[in-house]
Design a protein around this motif. Structure first.
Motif, PDB file in Angstrom:
ATOM      1  N   GLU A  35      37.333  20.941 -13.628  1.00 37.72           N
ATOM      2  CA  GLU A  35      38.292  19.911 -14.017  1.00 37.72           C
ATOM      3  C   GLU A  35      38.306  18.680 -13.132  1.00 37.72           C
ATOM      4  O   GLU A  35      38.483  17.566 -13.615  1.00 37.72           O
ATOM      5  CB  GLU A  35      39.713  20.488 -14.039  1.00 37.72           C
ATOM      6  N   ILE A  36      38.132  18.870 -11.841  1.00 37.24           N
ATOM      7  CA  ILE A  36      38.264  17.746 -10.915  1.00 37.24           C
ATOM      8  C   ILE A  36      37.035  16.842 -10.881  1.00 37.24           C
ATOM      9  O   ILE A  36      37.071  15.765 -10.301  1.00 37.24           O
ATOM     10  CB  ILE A  36      38.595  18.233  -9.479  1.00 37.24           C
ATOM     11  N   LEU A  37      35.924  17.260 -11.497  1.00 39.29           N
ATOM     12  CA  LEU A  37      34.701  16.463 -11.484  1.00 39.29           C
ATOM     13  C   LEU A  37      34.584  15.590 -12.715  1.00 39.29           C
ATOM     14  O   LEU A  37      35.038  15.946 -13.797  1.00 39.29           O
ATOM     15  CB  LEU A  37      33.472  17.371 -11.384  1.00 39.29           C
ATOM     16  N   THR A  38      33.928  14.442 -12.545  1.00 39.92           N
ATOM     17  CA  THR A  38      33.656  13.567 -13.684  1.00 39.92           C
ATOM     18  C   THR A  38      32.529  14.194 -14.508  1.00 39.92           C
ATOM     19  O   THR A  38      31.641  14.853 -13.953  1.00 39.92           O
ATOM     20  CB  THR A  38      33.212  12.165 -13.213  1.00 39.92           C
ATOM     21  N   PRO A  39      32.532  14.008 -15.823  1.00 39.56           N
ATOM     22  CA  PRO A  39      31.484  14.616 -16.652  1.00 39.56           C
ATOM     23  C   PRO A  39      30.084  14.068 -16.354  1.00 39.56           C
ATOM     24  O   PRO A  39      29.104  14.783 -16.441  1.00 39.56           O
ATOM     25  CB  PRO A  39      31.892  14.276 -18.087  1.00 39.56           C
ATOM     26  N   GLU A  40      30.001  12.789 -16.012  1.00 41.21           N
ATOM     27  CA  GLU A  40      28.718  12.172 -15.668  1.00 41.21           C
ATOM     28  C   GLU A  40      28.647  12.053 -14.151  1.00 41.21           C
ATOM     29  O   GLU A  40      29.352  11.260 -13.544  1.00 41.21           O
ATOM     30  CB  GLU A  40      28.592  10.783 -16.309  1.00 41.21           C
ATOM     31  N   MET A  41      27.778  12.825 -13.543  1.00 40.96           N
ATOM     32  CA  MET A  41      27.683  12.852 -12.084  1.00 40.96           C
ATOM     33  C   MET A  41      26.808  11.713 -11.566  1.00 40.96           C
ATOM     34  O   MET A  41      25.754  11.426 -12.128  1.00 40.96           O
ATOM     35  CB  MET A  41      27.094  14.183 -11.619  1.00 40.96           C
ATOM     36  N   THR A  42      27.249  11.087 -10.485  1.00 41.19           N
ATOM     37  CA  THR A  42      26.437  10.116  -9.758  1.00 41.19           C
ATOM     38  C   THR A  42      25.645  10.909  -8.731  1.00 41.19           C
ATOM     39  O   THR A  42      26.230  11.654  -7.942  1.00 41.19           O
ATOM     40  CB  THR A  42      27.328   9.075  -9.048  1.00 41.19           C
ATOM     41  N   THR A  43      24.329  10.772  -8.737  1.00 40.32           N
ATOM     42  CA  THR A  43      23.505  11.597  -7.850  1.00 40.32           C
ATOM     43  C   THR A  43      22.662  10.792  -6.861  1.00 40.32           C
ATOM     44  O   THR A  43      22.083  11.365  -5.945  1.00 40.32           O
ATOM     45  CB  THR A  43      22.563  12.501  -8.674  1.00 40.32           C
ATOM     46  N   THR A  44      22.590   9.473  -7.015  1.00 42.10           N
ATOM     47  CA  THR A  44      21.791   8.651  -6.109  1.00 42.10           C
ATOM     48  C   THR A  44      22.710   7.687  -5.368  1.00 42.10           C
ATOM     49  O   THR A  44      23.543   7.018  -5.980  1.00 42.10           O
ATOM     50  CB  THR A  44      20.716   7.864  -6.884  1.00 42.10           C
ATOM     51  N   PHE A  45      22.531   7.629  -4.051  1.00 43.10           N
ATOM     52  CA  PHE A  45      23.391   6.811  -3.205  1.00 43.10           C
ATOM     53  C   PHE A  45      22.527   5.997  -2.245  1.00 43.10           C
ATOM     54  O   PHE A  45      21.416   6.380  -1.912  1.00 43.10           O
ATOM     55  CB  PHE A  45      24.361   7.703  -2.417  1.00 43.10           C
ATOM     56  N   LYS A  46      23.071   4.871  -1.806  1.00 43.06           N
ATOM     57  CA  LYS A  46      22.384   3.975  -0.872  1.00 43.06           C
ATOM     58  C   LYS A  46      23.210   3.880   0.411  1.00 43.06           C
ATOM     59  O   LYS A  46      24.034   2.985   0.574  1.00 43.06           O
ATOM     60  CB  LYS A  46      22.207   2.579  -1.485  1.00 43.06           C
ATOM     61  N   PRO A  47      23.007   4.827   1.340  1.00 37.70           N
ATOM     62  CA  PRO A  47      23.795   4.786   2.574  1.00 37.70           C
ATOM     63  C   PRO A  47      23.423   3.610   3.464  1.00 37.70           C
ATOM     64  O   PRO A  47      22.301   3.106   3.401  1.00 37.70           O
ATOM     65  CB  PRO A  47      23.446   6.110   3.254  1.00 37.70           C
ATOM     66  N   LYS A  48      24.379   3.197   4.275  1.00 34.50           N
ATOM     67  CA  LYS A  48      24.095   2.170   5.281  1.00 34.50           C
ATOM     68  C   LYS A  48      23.277   2.839   6.380  1.00 34.50           C
ATOM     69  O   LYS A  48      23.615   3.917   6.843  1.00 34.50           O
ATOM     70  CB  LYS A  48      25.401   1.624   5.857  1.00 34.50           C
ATOM     71  N   VAL A  49      22.196   2.196   6.779  1.00 34.83           N
ATOM     72  CA  VAL A  49      21.365   2.743   7.854  1.00 34.83           C
ATOM     73  C   VAL A  49      21.319   1.753   9.017  1.00 34.83           C
ATOM     74  O   VAL A  49      21.521   0.554   8.842  1.00 34.83           O
ATOM     75  CB  VAL A  49      19.930   3.077   7.387  1.00 34.83           C
TER      76      VAL A  49
END
Length: 196
Positions: A35-49
């Motif tokens: 229930e707490i998750l969105t149906p469409e998952m975000t799986t790619t992220f751009k962290p600050k390095v």
């Protein structure tokens, strides 16, 4: 005898960790059933390095001396570094910047030429969770993280309060060689592995 006992204990812990990681009894549920998750998952992220400073032998010696100054200092670290800047023929702010960059290099040097420093890693974990949660009020705790620099993987356990209820998340991320891209490999919420 003690060495054998320690070795046996370590082996038991490792085998236990492997069993937990690949536990066939672990319940896997589709994302739609959490229930707490969105149906469409975000799986790619751009962290600050952060680009890590290359330290020469002389730089490392200065770092060691500054480390002693900071360790002996009971006041503000910046003030202590500023006071000794003339000894190194540097402007106070220049020496302070050197200190901060050198600390990052010593701490994160195993990651390569770039790294995700602690504050930016916390922000990355917050993004992973916040972008995949459907709650109104989300408070992400500090993650307990294990790194595998060789495989460029992190596994984080984190407590998250969502609309007043506590949840436990386990977030496994895989990174590009320069750490500029993070891919969500697996997500476990309250002990259930999420299929996405």
């Amino acid at each position: 005898m003690i060495k054998k006992l320690l070795l046996f204990s370590l082996l038991s812990l490792l085998l236990g960790a492997c069993a937990t990681e690949n536990d066939p009894k672990e319940q896997t549920v589709p994302v739609e059933e959490v229930e707490i998750l969105t149906p469409e998952m975000t799986t790619t992220f751009k962290p600050k390095v952060t680009a890590l400073r290359e330290l020469s032998e002389e730089d490392y010696q200065i770092y060691e001396e500054l480390l002693e100054v900071v360790a002996e200092n009971t006041d503000d670290d910046r003030e202590a570094i500023y006071k000794i800047a003339p000894k190194y023929e540097k402007e106070p702010e220049e020496l302070w910047k050197f200190w901060l960059e050198s600390k990052d290099t010593v701490k994160y040097g195993d990651m390569g030429e770039t790294a995700i420093v602690d504050a930016d890693f916390l922000r990355l974990i917050e993004q992973v969770i916040e972008q995949n949660i459907s709650g109104q009020e989300i408070n992400v705790g500090a993650p307990r993280t294990e790194w595998d620099e060789e495989e460029q993987i992190s596994i984080s356990n984190v407590q998250v309060e969502i609309d007043g209820k506590q949840h436990h998340f386990r977030v496994k991320l895989n990174y590009s060689e320069d750490y500029r891209t993070a891919q969500l490999m697996s997500l476990r919420v309250d002990g259930k592995s999420v299929a996405f």
